[in-house]
Enzyme design. Structure first.
Site, PDB file in Angstrom:
ATOM      1  N   SER A 140     -39.567  39.055  -7.641  1.00  0.00           N
ATOM      2  CA  SER A 140     -38.831  38.060  -8.412  1.00  0.00           C
ATOM      3  C   SER A 140     -39.477  36.676  -8.382  1.00  0.00           C
ATOM      4  CB  SER A 140     -37.395  38.016  -7.911  1.00  0.00           C
ATOM      5  OG  SER A 140     -36.615  37.246  -8.763  1.00  0.00           O
ATOM      6  N   HIS A 141     -38.754  35.700  -7.837  1.00  0.00           N
ATOM      7  CA  HIS A 141     -39.235  34.314  -7.850  1.00  0.00           C
ATOM      8  C   HIS A 141     -40.129  34.000  -6.650  1.00  0.00           C
ATOM      9  CE1 HIS A 141     -35.707  34.731  -5.432  1.00  0.00           C
ATOM     10  NE2 HIS A 141     -36.117  33.691  -4.737  1.00  0.00           N
ATOM     11  N   ASP A 179     -38.007  33.058 -14.276  1.00  0.00           N
ATOM     12  CA  ASP A 179     -38.743  33.314 -13.028  1.00  0.00           C
ATOM     13  C   ASP A 179     -39.771  34.422 -13.199  1.00  0.00           C
ATOM     14  OD1 ASP A 179     -36.959  35.437 -13.190  1.00  0.00           O
ATOM     15  OD2 ASP A 179     -36.652  35.551 -11.030  1.00  0.00           O
ATOM     16  N   ASP A 203     -39.986  37.611 -12.626  1.00  0.00           N
ATOM     17  CA  ASP A 203     -39.635  38.897 -13.243  1.00  0.00           C
ATOM     18  C   ASP A 203     -38.698  38.735 -14.443  1.00  0.00           C
ATOM     19  OD1 ASP A 203     -37.551  38.111 -11.499  1.00  0.00           O
ATOM     20  OD2 ASP A 203     -36.828  40.167 -11.352  1.00  0.00           O
ATOM     21  N   ASP A 239     -35.554  37.488 -14.836  1.00  0.00           N
ATOM     22  CA  ASP A 239     -34.094  37.618 -14.848  1.00  0.00           C
ATOM     23  C   ASP A 239     -33.376  36.284 -14.628  1.00  0.00           C
ATOM     24  OD1 ASP A 239     -34.859  37.542 -12.211  1.00  0.00           O
ATOM     25  OD2 ASP A 239     -33.697  39.303 -11.587  1.00  0.00           O
ATOM     26  N   ARG A 240     -34.107  35.245 -14.161  1.00  0.00           N
ATOM     27  CA  ARG A 240     -33.470  33.939 -13.975  1.00  0.00           C
ATOM     28  C   ARG A 240     -33.777  33.014 -15.147  1.00  0.00           C
ATOM     29  NH1 ARG A 240     -33.651  32.109  -7.687  1.00  0.00           N
ATOM     30  NH2 ARG A 240     -33.091  34.153  -6.844  1.00  0.00           N
ATOM     31  N   LYS A 276     -29.281  40.435 -14.578  1.00  0.00           N
ATOM     32  CA  LYS A 276     -29.228  39.129 -15.204  1.00  0.00           C
ATOM     33  C   LYS A 276     -30.431  39.014 -16.130  1.00  0.00           C
ATOM     34  CE  LYS A 276     -31.115  36.872 -11.039  1.00  0.00           C
ATOM     35  NZ  LYS A 276     -31.043  37.800  -9.906  1.00  0.00           N
TER      36      LYS A 276
END
Ligand code: VG1
Ligand code: CO
Length: 551
Positions: free
Chosen positions: A114-115, A277, A279, A281-282, A377
């Site tokens: 992710s982030h 981010d 991946d 999703d943010r 998300k």
């Protein structure tokens, strides 16, 4: 090509966190480490791996490609029927969730941290998503973890690396492999959810946009949307070529790590800025002179959804937020007569409610916003939702800015001041001792009614959640204290870090005093933050006098 069994030994600490297993690349590179974890995922798939169809893809970070080749060999060794893999191993997390649902796959293996930063000296991650497209529930992640403690062998089929770069069907022994376009299905789906023509016409009026992919996976998706579909110029997107180490940066869309976007929006006077981010999703939403706090963002999207987003024209079936997220969305739910849920941190807790038809829109304070269109998300969904709101608002009243939408929301509902302090990579012992101390305090009966500065404790405890759909119970989900005036502080330990411990402190205060709507968040929350730091003795336990990141 026949399966071969390889003897192995368990590794310690292969426990999936808030969202999968995240460790340093050097940890995943150890002999058998990645194979062990993937084998344990395959062991834990509800219904078994044999005969299953799995989606595979990720944010393209360093180590993704060797990991995909390992997954192919293990999948073949375990009798998986088919793998649907994003081209070059690339799929944003929302696109993976969509693909699992679209293709009615058994589940998916997502390669992302992710982030968290990427590259040979940074992080890699693996997570499993189930049939509904969402992160595996705790029953499955617990089964994976149990399996990692006793694993003694894994099963592979040997063979040459598969070409991931060209779209099309191929096979690896008995295993069917389909390499798919990473972007097309997802963008097509968004075009059904939103009114692209409305957005395109609005943007043609000169409302300027800058999207920053922070060198993460969303670059190609963003170009397909903003440039190809909405007709904007190339200058509307920046850092949109995915890189294995995110250009050496931290692919986390917040005011600290997306500073170059924040500065560009201010300096160039851009009307709308957004970032996502690693991946995808943010999301972070900005306007000229306006930062939209994620807790406000989801509340505003929920408030506008029925009139601004075609997907919701039929009505909203409930709202939800994670526990630390501010109560702004609760006020929208109350005013509009929607059911609202408070769940623990982590997107996996929203899935059951969505599957049961009781949840349409939800969010987390950590820049996570989404809906029941998928089970993750979705950063770009949130960005396009905001563009839809702005297009609709401008039709009603030309010239409406992000700041205007924000102020109108406060005027209608009041304002929930919210901030999060992160203390990253503190010593695990210190963090644990602090949490133990706060836990003892917050769960003692004398704490209720006690006074701290101007605040009197009304309610406190350790958040526990009972899923209304399947009755499963998740305990120890964060320590909270609510005061008489509705203000609140929350402490919890992060479940996504890869080394040491990260403490998160969340503070919230509500006001209906219009003279405060413009106030600086940190000034408005100062007294409350001081109280939280005193109550927890955070500096004594961690040696930190200031947080690493303030949101
Ligand atoms: C953090 C956030 C949480 C989010 C999770 C995964 O978890 O606080 O809200 O769901 O990251 O997001 P934690 O346990 O570190 O607080 V992502 O974009 O990293 O998949
Ligand atoms: Co993410």
């Amino acid at each position: 090509m026949s399966a071969r069994t390889v003897a192995t030994k368990p590794f310690e600490g292969q426990k999936p966190g808030t969202s999968g297993l995240r460790k340093r690349v050097s940890v995943f590179e150890q002999e058998n480490y990645t194979e062990n974890f993937v084998q344990c995922i395959l062991n834990a798939i509800p219904g078994g791996a044999k005969g299953s169809t799995l989606v595979v893809g990720g944010d393209g970070r360093y180590y993704s490609k060797p990991a995909v080749q390992k997954i192919i060999r293990l999948a073949a060794g375990n009798g998986v029927s088919k793998l649907i893999i994003g081209q070059n191993g690339i799929l944003s997390t929302p696109a993976s969730s969509h693909l699992i649902r679209l293709r009615k796959a058994t589940g998916g293996i997502l390669l992302t941290a992710s982030h968290n930063p990427g590259g040979p000296n940074a992080d890699f991650g693996i997570k499993y998503n189930v049939e509904n497209g969402g992160p595996a529930p705790e029953s499955v992640t617990n089964a994976i973890f149990e399996s990692t403690k006793t694993i003694s062998e894994y099963s592979v089929v040997d063979g040459d690396d598969i070409d991931l770069s060209t779209i099309g069907e191929r096979s690896f022994g008995e295993l069917a492999i389909e390499i798919v376009d990473s972007v097309a299905d997802y963008v097509e789906y968004l075009s059904q959810i939103f009114d692209f023509n409305l957005i395109r016409d609005f943007l043609a009026t000169g409302f300027t946009v800058r999207f920053d992919a922070l060198h993460g996976v969303t670059g190609p998706y963003a170009r397909a949307l903003f440039v190809e579909r909405f007709g904007l110029s190339e200058s509307a997107v920046q850092n949109c070529v995915p890189s294995e180490d995110f250009g050496g940066g931290h692919p986390d869309p917040n005011l600290t790590y997306a500073r170059s976007l924040v500065e560009a929006v201010e300096k160039e006077g851009i009307s709308f800025g957004a970032a996502s981010d690693g991946d995808g999703d943010r999301n972070m939403i900005l306007g000229k002179g306006a930062f939209v706090n994620p807790s406000d963002s989801v509340a505003i999207i929920a408030d506008w959804a029925e009139r601004a987003i075609p997907y919701f024209k039929g009505g909203i079936h409930g709202l939800a937020r994670s526990m630390p997220t501010s109560g702004a969305i609760d006020r929208v739910a109350k005013a509009r007569g929607y059911e609202v849920f408070e769940v623990p941190t982590g997107w996996k807790f929203f899935g059951n409610l969505m599957d049961a038809g009781r949840l349409s829109i939800c969010g987390e304070e950590s820049f996570g916003t989404g809906s029941d269109h998928i089970r993750e998300k979705d950063g770009l969904w949130a960005v396009v939702a905001w563009l839809s709101i702005l297009a609709t608002a401008n039709k009603e009243k030309p010239g409406t800015s992000v700041a205007d939408v924000l102020q109108a929301h406060y005027a209608k509902y009041g304002r929930n001041f919210f901030s999060r302090y992160d203390y990253e990579e503190v010593s695990s012992e210190g963090a644990k001792a602090m949490i133990d101390q706060v836990s003892t305090l917050f769960t003692s009966s004398e704490f209720i009614g006690s006074k701290h500065g101007p605040f009197t404790v009304k309610e406190a405890g350790n958040f526990s959640y009972t899923d209304p759909i399947d009755g499963s119970v998740s305990k120890n989900q964060g320590l909270y204290a609510v005061f008489e005036d509705g203000s609140r502080i929350v402490f919890r330990l992060s479940g996504t870090g890869s080394s040491g411990a990260t403490i998160r402190l969340y503070v919230e205060k509500y006001t209906q005093d219009a003279s405060e709507y413009d106030a600086d968040v940190q000034v408005g929350l100062k007294t409350l933050i001081d109280v939280a730091l005193q109550l927890s003795d955070l500096e004594k336990y961690t040696g930190r006098s200031a947080p690493t990141v303030i949101t």
